[in-house]
Scaffold this motif. Structure first.
Motif, PDB file in Angstrom:
ATOM      1  N   ASP A 192      27.700 -14.682 -10.428  1.00 37.70           N
ATOM      2  CA  ASP A 192      28.664 -15.502 -11.172  1.00 37.70           C
ATOM      3  C   ASP A 192      27.954 -16.462 -12.117  1.00 37.70           C
ATOM      4  O   ASP A 192      26.968 -17.092 -11.737  1.00 37.70           O
ATOM      5  CB  ASP A 192      29.518 -16.345 -10.206  1.00 37.70           C
ATOM      6  CG  ASP A 192      30.563 -15.499  -9.495  1.00 37.70           C
ATOM      7  OD1 ASP A 192      30.707 -14.318  -9.845  1.00 37.70           O
ATOM      8  OD2 ASP A 192      31.220 -16.032  -8.588  1.00 37.70           O
ATOM      9  N   ASP A 193      28.505 -16.561 -13.303  1.00 41.01           N
ATOM     10  CA  ASP A 193      28.045 -17.561 -14.259  1.00 41.01           C
ATOM     11  C   ASP A 193      29.184 -18.565 -14.440  1.00 41.01           C
ATOM     12  O   ASP A 193      30.193 -18.242 -15.075  1.00 41.01           O
ATOM     13  CB  ASP A 193      27.712 -16.884 -15.598  1.00 41.01           C
ATOM     14  CG  ASP A 193      27.333 -17.906 -16.672  1.00 41.01           C
ATOM     15  OD1 ASP A 193      27.322 -19.120 -16.356  1.00 41.01           O
ATOM     16  OD2 ASP A 193      27.069 -17.484 -17.808  1.00 41.01           O
ATOM     17  N   ALA A 196      30.721 -18.894 -17.806  1.00 38.93           N
ATOM     18  CA  ALA A 196      31.321 -17.736 -18.502  1.00 38.93           C
ATOM     19  C   ALA A 196      32.766 -18.062 -18.861  1.00 38.93           C
ATOM     20  O   ALA A 196      33.484 -18.669 -18.050  1.00 38.93           O
ATOM     21  CB  ALA A 196      31.260 -16.502 -17.610  1.00 38.93           C
ATOM     22  N   GLY A 205      28.976 -12.071 -15.964  1.00 39.34           N
ATOM     23  CA  GLY A 205      28.980 -13.216 -15.059  1.00 39.34           C
ATOM     24  C   GLY A 205      30.355 -13.811 -14.809  1.00 39.34           C
ATOM     25  O   GLY A 205      30.474 -14.797 -14.079  1.00 39.34           O
TER      26      GLY A 205
END
Ligand code: SF4
Length: 224
Positions: A192-193, A196, A205
């Motif tokens: 996960d970003d 994003a 992400g």
């Protein structure tokens, strides 16, 4: 659902709506507060100021979904009266009070995901190819990130201040489009970003994309 919010406005009692809290002030006024986060600052009851406030989430990401959790906190708006209060609430959560009233009256028109996907055309027509499991998974992932409650999916409010959602929104339809493409060629979940974009589901992400892909992987393992 919602009767308590409408009753609270009429009776001048504190209440919650989504991530907002409202409390009466003086004889006629109200104060609307965002989530607790830092030293509260007063924001004028002006459309441009309130829209600017909720345009980005607490992480600074653009909010394409008005009900998305993660409103920025640390602010409050003073309202002259109940009419201004309702206007502020509607500015943050468009149609919330309309849907609450219609739901309380039994006149809220509900449209399900199958019907909403079936009427898509052009770029979004492919969304109708999403499997029943994919539709359920997409609804669970996307709607969990929203303060509205998808009545069309049979959900019932589990928290005070829930806002009824009568019809799948464009963000969910867009997610279903991507999920249908992932069923053709399945990507692996990525890390996960948090930065994003909320609704850019093509970005590896993207947390909602990864939540969906992870759930898909877990379900596939469970069936194996
Ligand atoms: S469809 Fe889901 S994500 Fe979209 S507004 Fe309704 S509850 Fe929120």
């Amino acid at each position: 659902m919602g009767v308590e919010v409408l009753d609270a406005i009429a009776a001048r009692r504190p209440f919650r709506l989504g991530e907002l809290r409202a409390e009466p002030e003086g004889d006629r006024g109200w104060v609307v507060r965002g989530p607790d986060n830092g030293e509260p600052r007063e924001v004028p009851a002006e459309a441009s100021a309130i829209r600017a406030l909720v345009r980005f989430d607490a992480r600074g990401r653009y909010r394409p979904l008005s009900g998305a959790r993660g409103l920025p906190g640390g602010w409050f708006v003073r309202c002259r009266d109940a009419a201004e209060l309702e206007w502020v609430l509607e500015t943050v959560y468009p149609l919330a009070l309309v849907h609450l009233r219609q739901h309380a009256e039994g006149s809220l028109r509900v449209v399900g995901l199958d019907a909403a996907l079936a009427r898509q055309s052009g770029r979004y027509a492919v969304a109708a190819e999403l499997s029943p499991e994919g539709r359920r998974r997409a609804t669970s992932v996307v709607c969990s990130a929203c303060v509205r409650v998808p009545l069309w999916a049979g959900a019932r409010p589990a928290e005070p201040g829930a806002i009824p959602c009568p019809e799948p929104c464009s963000v969910l339809i867009s997610f279903c489009r991507e999920a249908a493409l992932w069923e053709r060629e399945r990507p692996a979940p990525a890390t996960d970003d948090p930065a994003a974009p909320f609704a850019d589901f093509e970005v590896e992400g993207n947390p909602l994309r990864n939540a969906y892909l992870r759930a898909q992987t877990v379900e596939a393992r469970g069936r194996a």
